[in-house]
Write an enzyme that holds these catalytic residues in place. Structure first.
Site, mmCIF file in Angstrom:
data_model
loop_
_atom_site.group_PDB
_atom_site.id
_atom_site.type_symbol
_atom_site.label_atom_id
_atom_site.label_comp_id
_atom_site.label_asym_id
_atom_site.label_seq_id
_atom_site.Cartn_x
_atom_site.Cartn_y
_atom_site.Cartn_z
ATOM 1 N N GLU A 1 43.002 -20.162 -15.849
ATOM 2 C CA GLU A 1 44.094 -20.148 -16.814
ATOM 3 C C GLU A 1 44.859 -18.823 -16.789
ATOM 4 O O GLU A 1 44.290 -17.771 -16.531
ATOM 5 C CB GLU A 1 43.542 -20.402 -18.224
ATOM 6 N N CYS B 1 49.045 -12.538 -19.122
ATOM 7 C CA CYS B 1 47.605 -12.264 -19.152
ATOM 8 C C CYS B 1 46.976 -12.992 -17.957
ATOM 9 O O CYS B 1 47.002 -14.222 -17.882
ATOM 10 C CB CYS B 1 47.042 -12.753 -20.488
ATOM 11 N N CYS C 1 33.163 -15.957 -15.715
ATOM 12 C CA CYS C 1 32.787 -14.559 -15.860
ATOM 13 C C CYS C 1 31.264 -14.467 -15.856
ATOM 14 O O CYS C 1 30.578 -15.334 -16.400
ATOM 15 C CB CYS C 1 33.327 -13.994 -17.174
ATOM 16 N N GLU D 1 35.800 -10.400 -15.175
ATOM 17 C CA GLU D 1 35.701 -8.944 -15.299
ATOM 18 C C GLU D 1 36.383 -8.352 -14.056
ATOM 19 O O GLU D 1 35.808 -8.388 -12.958
ATOM 20 C CB GLU D 1 34.230 -8.522 -15.380
ATOM 21 N N CYS E 1 42.664 -14.284 -27.150
ATOM 22 C CA CYS E 1 41.602 -13.483 -26.524
ATOM 23 C C CYS E 1 40.271 -14.205 -26.623
ATOM 24 O O CYS E 1 39.877 -14.655 -27.701
ATOM 25 C CB CYS E 1 41.430 -12.158 -27.245
ATOM 26 N N CYS F 1 32.349 -14.708 -26.457
ATOM 27 C CA CYS F 1 33.501 -15.053 -25.621
ATOM 28 C C CYS F 1 33.344 -16.450 -25.008
ATOM 29 O O CYS F 1 32.281 -16.804 -24.501
ATOM 30 C CB CYS F 1 33.626 -14.016 -24.508
ATOM 31 N N CYS G 1 29.196 -12.026 -22.447
ATOM 32 C CA CYS G 1 29.383 -11.416 -23.771
ATOM 33 C C CYS G 1 29.190 -12.519 -24.818
ATOM 34 O O CYS G 1 29.654 -13.647 -24.635
ATOM 35 C CB CYS G 1 30.771 -10.794 -23.892
HETATM 36 N N1 SAH Z 1 36.134 -8.711 -18.925
HETATM 37 C C1 SAH Z 1 37.216 -7.879 -19.356
HETATM 38 C C2 SAH Z 1 38.510 -8.649 -19.458
HETATM 39 C C3 SAH Z 1 38.563 -9.654 -20.596
HETATM 40 S S1 SAH Z 1 39.766 -9.080 -21.702
HETATM 41 C C4 SAH Z 1 36.829 -7.167 -20.635
HETATM 42 O O1 SAH Z 1 35.751 -7.427 -21.148
HETATM 43 O O2 SAH Z 1 37.565 -6.307 -21.097
HETATM 44 C C5 SAH Z 1 39.557 -10.105 -23.050
HETATM 45 C C6 SAH Z 1 39.347 -9.325 -24.341
HETATM 46 O O3 SAH Z 1 39.122 -10.281 -25.401
HETATM 47 C C7 SAH Z 1 38.104 -8.454 -24.283
HETATM 48 O O4 SAH Z 1 38.263 -7.294 -25.039
HETATM 49 C C8 SAH Z 1 37.093 -9.380 -24.906
HETATM 50 O O5 SAH Z 1 35.971 -8.684 -25.341
HETATM 51 C C9 SAH Z 1 37.897 -9.988 -26.026
HETATM 52 N N2 SAH Z 1 37.311 -11.226 -26.559
HETATM 53 C C10 SAH Z 1 36.416 -12.039 -25.968
HETATM 54 N N3 SAH Z 1 36.103 -13.062 -26.771
HETATM 55 C C11 SAH Z 1 36.820 -12.902 -27.903
HETATM 56 C C12 SAH Z 1 36.960 -13.673 -29.083
HETATM 57 N N4 SAH Z 1 36.298 -14.791 -29.261
HETATM 58 N N5 SAH Z 1 37.806 -13.214 -30.032
HETATM 59 C C13 SAH Z 1 38.522 -12.082 -29.835
HETATM 60 N N6 SAH Z 1 38.445 -11.335 -28.726
HETATM 61 C C14 SAH Z 1 37.604 -11.728 -27.765
#
Ligand code: SAH
Length: 360
Positions: free
Chosen positions: A96, A109, A116, A170, A343, A123, A120
């Site tokens: 996406e 974006c 991934c 990532e 996000c 996410c 985390c």
């Molecule tokens: N892997 C990289 C790129 C992903 S960026 C990283 O971790 O930075 C996506 C951003 O959205 C990251 O800061 C991630 O932690 C955040 N994110 C992930 N799940 C989320 C959620 N459910 N609500 C809000 N932010 C979230």
């Protein structure tokens, strides 16, 4: 089809590689520059349309090369103007890409991996598991496709002014392909974006942050999300390998080259977990000697995840503590949540090689 697979895809080739390719054809170097401009600036996907190349060269290129892009499977539009595309890659995996229009700018974006591997705990991409890295062509294609579709729907000649490597994956665990694609984003013959308008977000792959400062110093964002290692271990398991102190040291090192820059720290606000006043004060302490900006991210709900979003009161108090400590802080506006484009909500469609889905 077999013939198509044998042709070399020139999408994703950096300027030097393109020049090398033309050298092997015995064609002058400036043709590489022309082709880059045709592909990235004018969005041409057929060599026959490149009218400043000789007829013979165009025919030869058609025989041996292609301008291959993923297929657009579907498009969703949010009430707030955000758009999300599902793209199918040659192997059938789907990723996406999201466009976020704002006053005076348009941000794309971009995804860097199919899924991934970091897992985390808050996410949606993590819950889908991991399949593979994208190659540089699949990364830069996301800009080409979005630009073409946005131009068609009246977003002007240069609809994409900013890129954030914040989609699925990532980026620093797919280092070479991401660097190569970002160099193309910056190349004047291609998208010509300034380094400040390209942001790479990482969960904190420390050695790669150090390499990035040398190889392609774009704007850096780091997903911090916690102020102590015990909690960060749970939220971002990569923390067990690269704990907070090491991540912050790498950030300081990243900033050495440019006194005016700042690292953006992303901090997803989770009710009762990381959103207290004490957390805010600890965060101020951690960032005391780092040139930092903080992006507070309201948690976007992900099915099956135990976390909840912070109350707006807690979020505002947290922000005010940071602001009073002199830390530039903004609350990220949630965009595209109605189409699951916000996000942490990007999921794509692919086969999970890690079997993570099966374990949930
Ligand atoms: N892997 C990289 C790129 C992903 S960026 C990283 O971790 O930075 C996506 C951003 O959205 C990251 O800061 C991630 O932690 C955040 N994110 C992930 N799940 C989320 C959620 N459910 N609500 C809000 N932010 C979230």
């Amino acid at each position: 089809m077999a013939e198509d697979q044998q042709r070399l895809n020139i999408v994703g080739m950096e300027r030097e590689a393109m020049q090398g390719f033309f050298a092997t054809l015995g064609a002058p170097e400036f043709h590489a520059r022309q082709v880059l401009q045709w592909v990235y600036q004018r969005g041409v996907s057929d060599f026959s349309a490149m009218t400043d190349l000789s007829k013979t060269l165009r025919v030869r290129l058609k025989e041996i090369a292609k301008i291959g892009l993923p297929d657009v499977v579907s498009e969703s539009s949010s009430a707030d103007g955000t758009r999300k595309w599902l793209l199918r890659l040659v192997d059938g995996n789907c990723i996406e890409t999201v466009f976020i229009p704002e006053e005076g700018r348009g941000t794309l974006c971009v995804s860097s991996q199919v899924g991934c591997a970091l897992n985390c705990s808050f996410c949606a991409t993590a819950r889908q598991g991991f399949n593979r890295n994208l190659d540089s062509s699949e990364i830069i294609s996301q800009l080409l496709i979005a630009k073409g579709l946005l131009q068609l729907s009246g977003h002007g000649e240069r609809p994409i002014t900013n890129v954030v490597m914040m989609g699925m994956g990532e980026p620093l665990l797919n280092y070479q392909a991401v660097i190569s694609a970002m160099r193309l984003m910056l190349d004047d013959l291609s998208f010509g974006l300034s380094r400040r308008r390209v942001t790479l977000s990482t969960a904190g792959v420390v050695p790669a942050i150090r390499r990035l400062s040398r190889d392609c110093p774009v704007s850096l964002a780091v997903s911090l999300h916690a102020t102590d290692d015990a909690l960060r271990d749970k939220l971002v398991p990569l923390n067990r390998k690269y704990p907070i102190r090491q991540v912050l040291e790498a950030c300081k090192h990243y900033l050495l080259g440019d006194q005016r820059r700042r690292v953006t720290f992303e901090y997803v606000m989770l009710k009762g977990a990381n959103d207290s006043k004490d957390d805010a004060h600890r965060l101020c302490g951690l960032l005391d000697d780092v040139r930092a900006k903080v992006n507070l991210i309201p948690f976007n709900p992900v099915p099956g995840v135990g976390w909840q979003a912070s109350e707006s009161g807690a979020l505002n108090t947290f922000r005010d503590v940071l602001l009073s400590a002199g830390i530039m802080t903004v609350t990220r506006r949630t965009r595209g949540a109605d189409i699951e484009a916000a996000c942490g909500q990007l999921a794509g469609q692919f086969r999970d090689r890690t079997q993570r889905r099966a374990r949930l």
